[in-house]
Scaffold this active site. Structure first.
Site, mmCIF file in Angstrom:
data_model
loop_
_atom_site.group_PDB
_atom_site.id
_atom_site.type_symbol
_atom_site.label_atom_id
_atom_site.label_comp_id
_atom_site.label_asym_id
_atom_site.label_seq_id
_atom_site.Cartn_x
_atom_site.Cartn_y
_atom_site.Cartn_z
ATOM 1 N N LYS A 20 46.194 -135.229 -15.065
ATOM 2 C CA LYS A 20 45.363 -134.164 -14.486
ATOM 3 C C LYS A 20 44.017 -134.055 -15.200
ATOM 4 O O LYS A 20 42.973 -134.017 -14.564
ATOM 5 C CB LYS A 20 46.073 -132.800 -14.585
ATOM 6 C CG LYS A 20 47.440 -132.745 -13.935
ATOM 7 C CD LYS A 20 48.030 -131.337 -13.981
ATOM 8 C CE LYS A 20 48.259 -130.786 -15.378
ATOM 9 N NZ LYS A 20 49.307 -131.476 -16.159
ATOM 10 N N ARG A 92 50.574 -122.177 -13.480
ATOM 11 C CA ARG A 92 51.766 -122.855 -13.999
ATOM 12 C C ARG A 92 53.037 -122.071 -13.701
ATOM 13 O O ARG A 92 54.113 -122.500 -14.089
ATOM 14 C CB ARG A 92 51.645 -123.030 -15.508
ATOM 15 C CG ARG A 92 51.195 -124.445 -15.935
ATOM 16 C CD ARG A 92 50.997 -124.389 -17.425
ATOM 17 N NE ARG A 92 51.167 -125.601 -18.136
ATOM 18 C CZ ARG A 92 50.162 -126.340 -18.618
ATOM 19 N NH1 ARG A 92 48.919 -126.050 -18.334
ATOM 20 N NH2 ARG A 92 50.420 -127.395 -19.359
ATOM 21 N N ARG A 131 48.939 -140.282 -27.182
ATOM 22 C CA ARG A 131 47.648 -139.760 -26.720
ATOM 23 C C ARG A 131 46.749 -139.343 -27.877
ATOM 24 O O ARG A 131 47.205 -138.726 -28.835
ATOM 25 C CB ARG A 131 47.928 -138.556 -25.822
ATOM 26 C CG ARG A 131 46.702 -137.920 -25.242
ATOM 27 C CD ARG A 131 47.037 -137.101 -24.036
ATOM 28 N NE ARG A 131 47.614 -135.816 -24.364
ATOM 29 C CZ ARG A 131 47.821 -134.862 -23.464
ATOM 30 N NH1 ARG A 131 47.510 -135.064 -22.196
ATOM 31 N NH2 ARG A 131 48.354 -133.721 -23.819
ATOM 32 N N ARG A 164 47.094 -134.229 -30.672
ATOM 33 C CA ARG A 164 47.397 -132.806 -30.493
ATOM 34 C C ARG A 164 48.715 -132.470 -31.177
ATOM 35 O O ARG A 164 49.658 -133.244 -31.131
ATOM 36 C CB ARG A 164 47.481 -132.476 -29.000
ATOM 37 C CG ARG A 164 46.149 -132.115 -28.406
ATOM 38 C CD ARG A 164 46.207 -131.992 -26.914
ATOM 39 N NE ARG A 164 47.293 -131.158 -26.407
ATOM 40 C CZ ARG A 164 47.437 -130.852 -25.120
ATOM 41 N NH1 ARG A 164 46.567 -131.288 -24.233
ATOM 42 N NH2 ARG A 164 48.440 -130.099 -24.724
ATOM 43 N N ARG A 175 57.984 -129.204 -23.588
ATOM 44 C CA ARG A 175 56.947 -128.943 -22.568
ATOM 45 C C ARG A 175 57.406 -129.456 -21.198
ATOM 46 O O ARG A 175 57.151 -128.824 -20.173
ATOM 47 C CB ARG A 175 55.626 -129.624 -22.972
ATOM 48 C CG ARG A 175 54.956 -128.904 -24.133
ATOM 49 C CD ARG A 175 53.895 -129.769 -24.793
ATOM 50 N NE ARG A 175 52.769 -130.041 -23.936
ATOM 51 C CZ ARG A 175 51.938 -131.074 -24.108
ATOM 52 N NH1 ARG A 175 52.125 -131.932 -25.099
ATOM 53 N NH2 ARG A 175 50.933 -131.252 -23.298
HETATM 54 P P1 AMP Z 1 47.837 -128.305 -21.603
HETATM 55 O O1 AMP Z 1 46.641 -128.725 -22.398
HETATM 56 O O2 AMP Z 1 47.511 -128.053 -20.169
HETATM 57 O O3 AMP Z 1 48.996 -129.248 -21.787
HETATM 58 O O4 AMP Z 1 48.287 -126.891 -22.202
HETATM 59 C C1 AMP Z 1 48.697 -126.768 -23.546
HETATM 60 C C2 AMP Z 1 49.500 -125.491 -23.749
HETATM 61 O O5 AMP Z 1 48.688 -124.361 -23.413
HETATM 62 C C3 AMP Z 1 50.733 -125.348 -22.855
HETATM 63 O O6 AMP Z 1 51.850 -126.034 -23.394
HETATM 64 C C4 AMP Z 1 50.916 -123.845 -22.839
HETATM 65 O O7 AMP Z 1 51.468 -123.381 -24.046
HETATM 66 C C5 AMP Z 1 49.474 -123.353 -22.787
HETATM 67 N N1 AMP Z 1 48.996 -123.196 -21.387
HETATM 68 C C6 AMP Z 1 48.037 -123.921 -20.750
HETATM 69 N N2 AMP Z 1 47.865 -123.491 -19.487
HETATM 70 C C7 AMP Z 1 48.747 -122.485 -19.305
HETATM 71 C C8 AMP Z 1 49.089 -121.646 -18.210
HETATM 72 N N3 AMP Z 1 48.469 -121.768 -17.008
HETATM 73 N N4 AMP Z 1 50.066 -120.724 -18.381
HETATM 74 C C9 AMP Z 1 50.696 -120.574 -19.564
HETATM 75 N N5 AMP Z 1 50.432 -121.337 -20.642
HETATM 76 C C10 AMP Z 1 49.472 -122.290 -20.528
#
Ligand code: AMP
Length: 225
Positions: A20, A92, A131, A164, A175
């Site tokens: 994404k 989400r 990554r 990360r 996750r």
């Molecule tokens: P990502 O970079 O999209 O993988 O997001 C990293 C982390 O941020 C996720 O594992 C969640 O803990 C938090 N996060 C990101 N977007 C959301 C969302 N829309 N709702 C809740 N938590 C989020």
């Protein structure tokens, strides 16, 4: 190429590691469609030590979702003035999707498509644990599949690449299970709207971009250039 890409209002849906963020960045760089990555915004807040970052950190470290009210409040501030955008990592949960519908209805700016990036579990684990990310730009590389020219350095801006904290094997597994429980129901939610476009997230970066652009072009209301 679609003349509508520059005016697109998109949701990118799919498990972590399905591509994404990579594709959102390509749309932003090529067509000026603003990428709104909730993960990037949250990580910037954690790094800056803001109250929002303090609320989000423990959830992020554990691979859980940050509570809906925190995320929805944050997104209300982000969407205000934008005519076109790609939402990368939001919504989400069904509650977030309902809140997004209300926000966009108020703004009179409905979504133009929801793109689902499909990918199998073992491939996602391999992708995420290899990554490397530029924390400033959000640009990502993979140690084997898409390595930078110089190890640890972003090809584009020369910035340092880091792994990360939540890309360790243990947190990645959490996750993915959070995705299955809380986010996967959104596939049905959006399938009912007729907006859903499904892509194979495991194809090469170029092939995914081409399928994405072709899919957006083929949507009703698109204008061929
Ligand atoms: P990502 O970079 O999209 O993988 O997001 C990293 C982390 O941020 C996720 O594992 C969640 O803990 C938090 N996060 C990101 N977007 C959301 C969302 N829309 N709702 C809740 N938590 C989020």
């Amino acid at each position: 190429m679609s003349a509508t890409v520059g005016a697109a209002r998109l949701v990118f849906l799919g498990p972590p590691g399905a591509g994404k963020g990579t594709q959102a960045k390509i749309l932003e760089d090529r067509y000026g469609v603003r990428q709104i990555s909730t993960g990037d915004i949250l990580r910037a807040n954690v790094a800056a030590g803001t109250p929002l970052g303090a609320k989000a950190k423990s959830f992020m470290d554990a691979g859980d979702l940050v509570p809906d009210d925190v995320i929805i409040g944050m997104m209300e501030g982000e969407l205000g003035t934008l005519q076109s955008f790609v939402l990368d990592g939001f919504p989400r949960t069904v509650a977030q999707a309902e809140a997004l519908d209300l926000m966009l209805a108020r703004l009179g700016l409905p979504l133009t498509a929801v793109v689902l990036f499909d990918a199998s579990r073992p491939a996602l684990i391999e992708r995420l644990t290899g990554r490397w990310t530029n924390p400033r730009s959000g640009r990502t590389y993979h140690s084997v599949l898409n390595p930078p020219q110089v190890s640890g350095v972003d090809d584009e801006d020369g910035g340092p690449l880091v792994q990360r904290k939540d890309d360790t094997h243990e947190v990645v597994v959490d996750r993915l299970s959070t995705y299955d429980q809380k986010t996967a129901p959104l596939v049905d939610y959006y399938a009912k709207t007729g907006l859903l476009l499904r892509l194979d997230g495991l194809a090469s970066i170029d092939d995914v971009t081409n399928a994405l652009l072709a899919g957006l072009d083929a949507r009703p209301g698109s204008v061929a250039r």
